[in-house]
Design a protein around this motif. Sequence first.
Motif, PDB file in Angstrom:
ATOM      1  N   SER A  67     -38.465  44.318  32.503  1.00  0.00           N
ATOM      2  CA  SER A  67     -38.706  43.432  31.365  1.00  0.00           C
ATOM      3  C   SER A  67     -39.142  42.041  31.826  1.00  0.00           C
ATOM      4  O   SER A  67     -38.675  41.555  32.851  1.00  0.00           O
ATOM      5  CB  SER A  67     -37.424  43.301  30.534  1.00  0.00           C
ATOM      6  OG  SER A  67     -37.609  42.419  29.466  1.00  0.00           O
ATOM      7  N   TYR A 112     -35.424  40.741  20.624  1.00  0.00           N
ATOM      8  CA  TYR A 112     -36.429  41.746  20.955  1.00  0.00           C
ATOM      9  C   TYR A 112     -37.195  41.291  22.185  1.00  0.00           C
ATOM     10  O   TYR A 112     -37.433  40.100  22.385  1.00  0.00           O
ATOM     11  CB  TYR A 112     -37.412  41.955  19.799  1.00  0.00           C
ATOM     12  CG  TYR A 112     -36.873  42.845  18.704  1.00  0.00           C
ATOM     13  CD1 TYR A 112     -36.740  44.217  18.904  1.00  0.00           C
ATOM     14  CD2 TYR A 112     -36.508  42.332  17.479  1.00  0.00           C
ATOM     15  CE1 TYR A 112     -36.250  45.047  17.919  1.00  0.00           C
ATOM     16  CE2 TYR A 112     -36.015  43.149  16.472  1.00  0.00           C
ATOM     17  CZ  TYR A 112     -35.895  44.506  16.697  1.00  0.00           C
ATOM     18  OH  TYR A 112     -35.407  45.322  15.717  1.00  0.00           O
ATOM     19  N   THR A 113     -37.589  42.246  23.010  1.00  0.00           N
ATOM     20  CA  THR A 113     -38.401  41.988  24.193  1.00  0.00           C
ATOM     21  C   THR A 113     -39.197  43.256  24.485  1.00  0.00           C
ATOM     22  O   THR A 113     -39.324  44.130  23.623  1.00  0.00           O
ATOM     23  CB  THR A 113     -37.508  41.582  25.398  1.00  0.00           C
ATOM     24  OG1 THR A 113     -38.360  41.209  26.493  1.00  0.00           O
ATOM     25  CG2 THR A 113     -36.568  42.687  25.833  1.00  0.00           C
ATOM     26  N   LYS A 114     -39.708  43.373  25.675  1.00  0.00           N
ATOM     27  CA  LYS A 114     -40.389  44.586  26.135  1.00  0.00           C
ATOM     28  C   LYS A 114     -39.590  45.181  27.284  1.00  0.00           C
ATOM     29  O   LYS A 114     -39.116  44.458  28.160  1.00  0.00           O
ATOM     30  CB  LYS A 114     -41.807  44.275  26.636  1.00  0.00           C
ATOM     31  CG  LYS A 114     -42.742  43.750  25.589  1.00  0.00           C
ATOM     32  CD  LYS A 114     -43.333  44.879  24.803  1.00  0.00           C
ATOM     33  CE  LYS A 114     -44.454  44.379  23.912  1.00  0.00           C
ATOM     34  NZ  LYS A 114     -45.208  45.466  23.364  1.00  0.00           N
ATOM     35  N   ASP A 156     -42.974  47.811  28.927  1.00  0.00           N
ATOM     36  CA  ASP A 156     -44.054  47.550  27.972  1.00  0.00           C
ATOM     37  C   ASP A 156     -43.847  48.247  26.624  1.00  0.00           C
ATOM     38  O   ASP A 156     -44.792  48.509  25.902  1.00  0.00           O
ATOM     39  CB  ASP A 156     -45.413  47.914  28.563  1.00  0.00           C
ATOM     40  CG  ASP A 156     -46.530  47.097  27.931  1.00  0.00           C
ATOM     41  OD1 ASP A 156     -46.277  45.950  27.525  1.00  0.00           O
ATOM     42  OD2 ASP A 156     -47.654  47.625  27.815  1.00  0.00           O
ATOM     43  N   THR A 157     -42.595  48.532  26.285  1.00  0.00           N
ATOM     44  CA  THR A 157     -42.235  49.144  25.011  1.00  0.00           C
ATOM     45  C   THR A 157     -41.296  48.186  24.277  1.00  0.00           C
ATOM     46  O   THR A 157     -40.348  47.674  24.873  1.00  0.00           O
ATOM     47  CB  THR A 157     -41.518  50.493  25.250  1.00  0.00           C
ATOM     48  OG1 THR A 157     -42.396  51.347  25.987  1.00  0.00           O
ATOM     49  CG2 THR A 157     -41.121  51.153  23.956  1.00  0.00           C
ATOM     50  N   LYS A 158     -41.547  47.954  22.997  1.00  0.00           N
ATOM     51  CA  LYS A 158     -40.684  47.052  22.219  1.00  0.00           C
ATOM     52  C   LYS A 158     -39.247  47.544  22.282  1.00  0.00           C
ATOM     53  O   LYS A 158     -38.972  48.735  22.075  1.00  0.00           O
ATOM     54  CB  LYS A 158     -41.145  46.990  20.773  1.00  0.00           C
ATOM     55  CG  LYS A 158     -40.331  46.023  19.929  1.00  0.00           C
ATOM     56  CD  LYS A 158     -40.835  45.977  18.504  1.00  0.00           C
ATOM     57  CE  LYS A 158     -39.976  45.037  17.661  1.00  0.00           C
ATOM     58  NZ  LYS A 158     -40.434  45.018  16.276  1.00  0.00           N
ATOM     59  N   VAL A 180     -34.378  51.248  21.960  1.00  0.00           N
ATOM     60  CA  VAL A 180     -35.810  51.477  21.789  1.00  0.00           C
ATOM     61  C   VAL A 180     -36.012  52.480  20.670  1.00  0.00           C
ATOM     62  O   VAL A 180     -35.093  53.211  20.295  1.00  0.00           O
ATOM     63  CB  VAL A 180     -36.477  52.006  23.087  1.00  0.00           C
ATOM     64  CG1 VAL A 180     -36.390  50.976  24.197  1.00  0.00           C
ATOM     65  CG2 VAL A 180     -35.894  53.332  23.520  1.00  0.00           C
ATOM     66  N   TYR A 223     -39.483  56.899  22.161  1.00  0.00           N
ATOM     67  CA  TYR A 223     -39.692  56.480  23.542  1.00  0.00           C
ATOM     68  C   TYR A 223     -38.461  56.693  24.425  1.00  0.00           C
ATOM     69  O   TYR A 223     -38.460  56.303  25.591  1.00  0.00           O
ATOM     70  CB  TYR A 223     -40.078  54.992  23.598  1.00  0.00           C
ATOM     71  CG  TYR A 223     -41.418  54.712  22.974  1.00  0.00           C
ATOM     72  CD1 TYR A 223     -42.592  54.892  23.693  1.00  0.00           C
ATOM     73  CD2 TYR A 223     -41.511  54.280  21.660  1.00  0.00           C
ATOM     74  CE1 TYR A 223     -43.818  54.645  23.121  1.00  0.00           C
ATOM     75  CE2 TYR A 223     -42.739  54.024  21.076  1.00  0.00           C
ATOM     76  CZ  TYR A 223     -43.889  54.213  21.808  1.00  0.00           C
ATOM     77  OH  TYR A 223     -45.107  53.971  21.241  1.00  0.00           O
TER      78      TYR A 223
END
Length: 185
Positions: free
Chosen positions: A112, A128-130, A133-135, A149, A153
Amino acid sequence: MIYDVSIQQLDLSCTFDLKGSQADISSCLKELCLEPPKQPNTGTMSGKFTLGWVGPNHWLLLAPQSEEQTLMSVFDAQKTIERNISVIEVSDMFQFFSIEGPDAHDILAICSPIDSHETAFPKNGFTYTKIFDTKALLLRSIRGFHIAVDRSYADFINDNLHRTLGNPLPINHAGRVAKNNNNIS
């Protein structure tokens, strides 16, 4: 490198997406003795309940799955009171994982872009973050972090988290058992 960390896929939890002003949310959750956090991207706890402030007039309420009926009763009772709030149960949407241990920060740094140091992401951090590369939803736990997630995913995230430890799971990212490609004819 060997990391001193435990990564676990957690059981389904009860999650509600709430939208409304801080005053309306506070009034709605009064029965649970749960006050909204005072700062954005933080959370507050009361007993089994955690409330995170994830955006302007946007909150997430987390609880054990066993508390679903209690929360549904609270929200059903609130329907008779006129407020400008929206309550949507999103429990089926999220898959939670724990990343815990002395090296949890190192694992988070791999997957992240968020600065997880306590000076940037406080002990009650909730945002929220990644993740790969997924929220993802990120919150601090007593021994590390919890992430959530979109359930679609979950296999991808679970496999990649274990790859950071050098232990990829025997699945492909469609959730099926991986084929052994070492036997090429």
